[in-house]
Scaffold this motif. Sequence first.
Motif, mmCIF file in Angstrom:
data_model
loop_
_atom_site.group_PDB
_atom_site.id
_atom_site.type_symbol
_atom_site.label_atom_id
_atom_site.label_comp_id
_atom_site.label_asym_id
_atom_site.label_seq_id
_atom_site.Cartn_x
_atom_site.Cartn_y
_atom_site.Cartn_z
ATOM 1 N N TRP A 1 -6.228 8.509 5.798
ATOM 2 C CA TRP A 1 -6.989 8.421 4.538
ATOM 3 C C TRP A 1 -6.065 8.585 3.342
ATOM 4 O O TRP A 1 -5.098 9.349 3.367
ATOM 5 N N ASP A 2 -6.377 7.865 2.281
ATOM 6 C CA ASP A 2 -5.718 8.068 0.992
ATOM 7 C C ASP A 2 -6.675 7.635 -0.100
ATOM 8 O O ASP A 2 -7.341 6.605 0.039
ATOM 9 N N ASP A 3 -6.752 8.407 -1.171
ATOM 10 C CA ASP A 3 -7.619 7.996 -2.281
ATOM 11 C C ASP A 3 -6.904 7.044 -3.235
ATOM 12 O O ASP A 3 -7.516 6.562 -4.194
ATOM 13 N N VAL A 4 -5.642 6.742 -2.960
ATOM 14 C CA VAL A 4 -4.844 5.813 -3.769
ATOM 15 C C VAL A 4 -5.075 6.131 -5.247
ATOM 16 O O VAL A 4 -5.415 5.260 -6.047
ATOM 17 N N GLY A 5 -4.866 7.381 -5.591
ATOM 18 C CA GLY A 5 -5.229 7.841 -6.923
ATOM 19 C C GLY A 5 -4.235 7.543 -8.018
ATOM 20 O O GLY A 5 -4.568 7.667 -9.192
ATOM 21 N N ASP A 6 -3.007 7.165 -7.651
ATOM 22 C CA ASP A 6 -2.012 6.843 -8.671
ATOM 23 C C ASP A 6 -0.977 5.907 -8.070
ATOM 24 O O ASP A 6 -1.043 5.540 -6.892
ATOM 25 N N PHE A 7 0.002 5.517 -8.875
ATOM 26 C CA PHE A 7 0.982 4.546 -8.401
ATOM 27 C C PHE A 7 1.922 5.124 -7.356
ATOM 28 O O PHE A 7 2.446 4.384 -6.514
ATOM 29 N N LEU B 1 0.006 4.596 -4.222
ATOM 30 C CA LEU B 1 -0.039 3.183 -3.884
ATOM 31 C C LEU B 1 1.305 2.702 -3.341
ATOM 32 O O LEU B 1 1.365 1.957 -2.359
ATOM 33 N N ALA B 2 2.394 3.150 -3.956
ATOM 34 C CA ALA B 2 3.717 2.794 -3.444
ATOM 35 C C ALA B 2 3.902 3.305 -2.025
ATOM 36 O O ALA B 2 4.457 2.616 -1.159
ATOM 37 N N ARG B 3 3.413 4.515 -1.760
ATOM 38 C CA ARG B 3 3.499 5.085 -0.415
ATOM 39 C C ARG B 3 2.735 4.228 0.585
ATOM 40 O O ARG B 3 3.196 3.978 1.702
ATOM 41 N N GLN B 4 1.556 3.746 0.194
ATOM 42 C CA GLN B 4 0.769 2.891 1.076
ATOM 43 C C GLN B 4 1.469 1.562 1.354
ATOM 44 O O GLN B 4 1.481 1.077 2.481
ATOM 45 N N LEU B 5 2.045 0.971 0.343
ATOM 46 C CA LEU B 5 2.703 -0.320 0.525
ATOM 47 C C LEU B 5 3.947 -0.200 1.396
ATOM 48 O O LEU B 5 4.317 -1.144 2.095
ATOM 49 N N ASP C 1 15.341 -1.123 -1.956
ATOM 50 C CA ASP C 1 14.068 -1.095 -1.231
ATOM 51 C C ASP C 1 12.986 -1.371 -2.262
ATOM 52 O O ASP C 1 12.516 -0.460 -2.941
ATOM 53 N N VAL C 2 12.611 -2.635 -2.405
ATOM 54 C CA VAL C 2 11.655 -3.049 -3.425
ATOM 55 C C VAL C 2 10.480 -3.737 -2.753
ATOM 56 O O VAL C 2 10.660 -4.642 -1.940
ATOM 57 N N HIS C 3 9.269 -3.284 -3.093
ATOM 58 C CA HIS C 3 8.049 -3.892 -2.563
ATOM 59 C C HIS C 3 7.305 -4.571 -3.709
ATOM 60 O O HIS C 3 7.241 -4.039 -4.807
ATOM 61 N N VAL C 4 6.726 -5.724 -3.418
ATOM 62 C CA VAL C 4 6.085 -6.524 -4.451
ATOM 63 C C VAL C 4 4.660 -6.849 -4.039
ATOM 64 O O VAL C 4 4.417 -7.323 -2.923
ATOM 65 N N LEU C 5 3.716 -6.574 -4.931
ATOM 66 C CA LEU C 5 2.326 -6.995 -4.759
ATOM 67 C C LEU C 5 2.059 -8.067 -5.808
ATOM 68 O O LEU C 5 2.044 -7.791 -6.999
#
Length: 417
Positions: free
Chosen positions: A309-315, A318-322, A347-351
């Motif tokens: 679970w994560d509430d994805v409450g901040d960036f 969100l970065a951790r999820q990606l 280490d760059v992730h792009v949405l």
Amino acid sequence: MVPAPFVPIIPAGGSGTRLWPLSRRTHPKFLLDLTGSGRSLLQQTLDRLAPLADAPPLVVTGIAHADAVRTQLAEASHSSARVVAEPSPRNSMPAIALAAALVEREFPDAVIGSFAADHLIEDVDALAAAVTAARAAAEEGQLVTLGIRPTGPSTAFGYIEMAGDSGNVQGEEMQGEELGASAAQSPADTPNATMRPGGGAGPAVLPVTRFVEKPDRARAQAFLDTGRFLWNAGMFVVRATVLLDELSAQIPPLAHGARELAAAHGTEAWTERLEQIWPTLTAIAIDYALAEPLAAAGRVSVVPADLGWDDVGDFAALARQLRAGTGTQGSTQRTDTGVQTGDAHSDVHVLGNAVVDAVSSRATVYGSPDRPLALVGLEGISIVDTEDALLVLADDRAQELAALVARLEERGRGHLR
């Protein structure tokens, strides 16, 4: 005994200020696909809950977002879900109470479950097992919450403390002898009895001592050291009638108003009654209105759960999820479409479909700018590029973004919210 029908309730509100400028007042967090899955957070929530429901779920959202919600439900094959539009934000308790009153009117013995529209859950099977355990306890008259087993001393979440020595809650399963209550005991015998529904294997149901606000890091670590604390994910399961009756004891006008509105729903008087009654309902969160006072009275239970679970409450979240499961150093990671390259130290992730080149950088990029992005020597950065705003954020200061967003109005930039 035939189980009481289970009806999920999904409060879909808020604007997600810590995810600005992706999340706006006109297009809030729950309507966004934040992980590149092809489904918004709301659609993913319905995907998880619809198979558990015995009647169509209820989504309670602001009137400004009702049409967008209906569109997303239809696009995701959830058109049977019902949408209730609230005229103005009044926090979670009025929204949940109104939905509970609507369910009570249709299914007097129903169990409801309230689940936020904007959270991520990876383990759907574990959620189903936890809801099943909570549902069985709720049928006996308890207010039950789903608590998340902590993975670290987070300061971003509230906590739930379980009664007694519950250090073994970190294990996968507990034996019946360890639960501190006889299988013959029922909640009628002990209102907050620790038990397993049905007396067999499966998620435990444990008594709650209290709910605690977001702590500082030292206090969060102290909580984890006791083994008695879980993260509060704001998920509650309870009989609709029990919720409203308990609310009537705590805040009588709120419970009465919700039932009055439910009685008018579907009639010609609905719009008028909604305009009259809704503004008078106490604006309060369910935690303050019910969970905390009932826990103090020993009448709340919790199902500890590992849900991913994560509430994805901040960036930062969100970065951790990606990065979860895809974080390969030495290149950039493409979440959607586009071309990205990077050196061996990046280490760059792009949405989105941004074109990014990086040197010695660890960053997350959101958006689809017309121009290429070049990153050099950045560590733990989120970059959000939209048509009307550019945000560059240090992930370890992600919680502070809300203060910046709050200043937009006073600086004549309220249209950006």
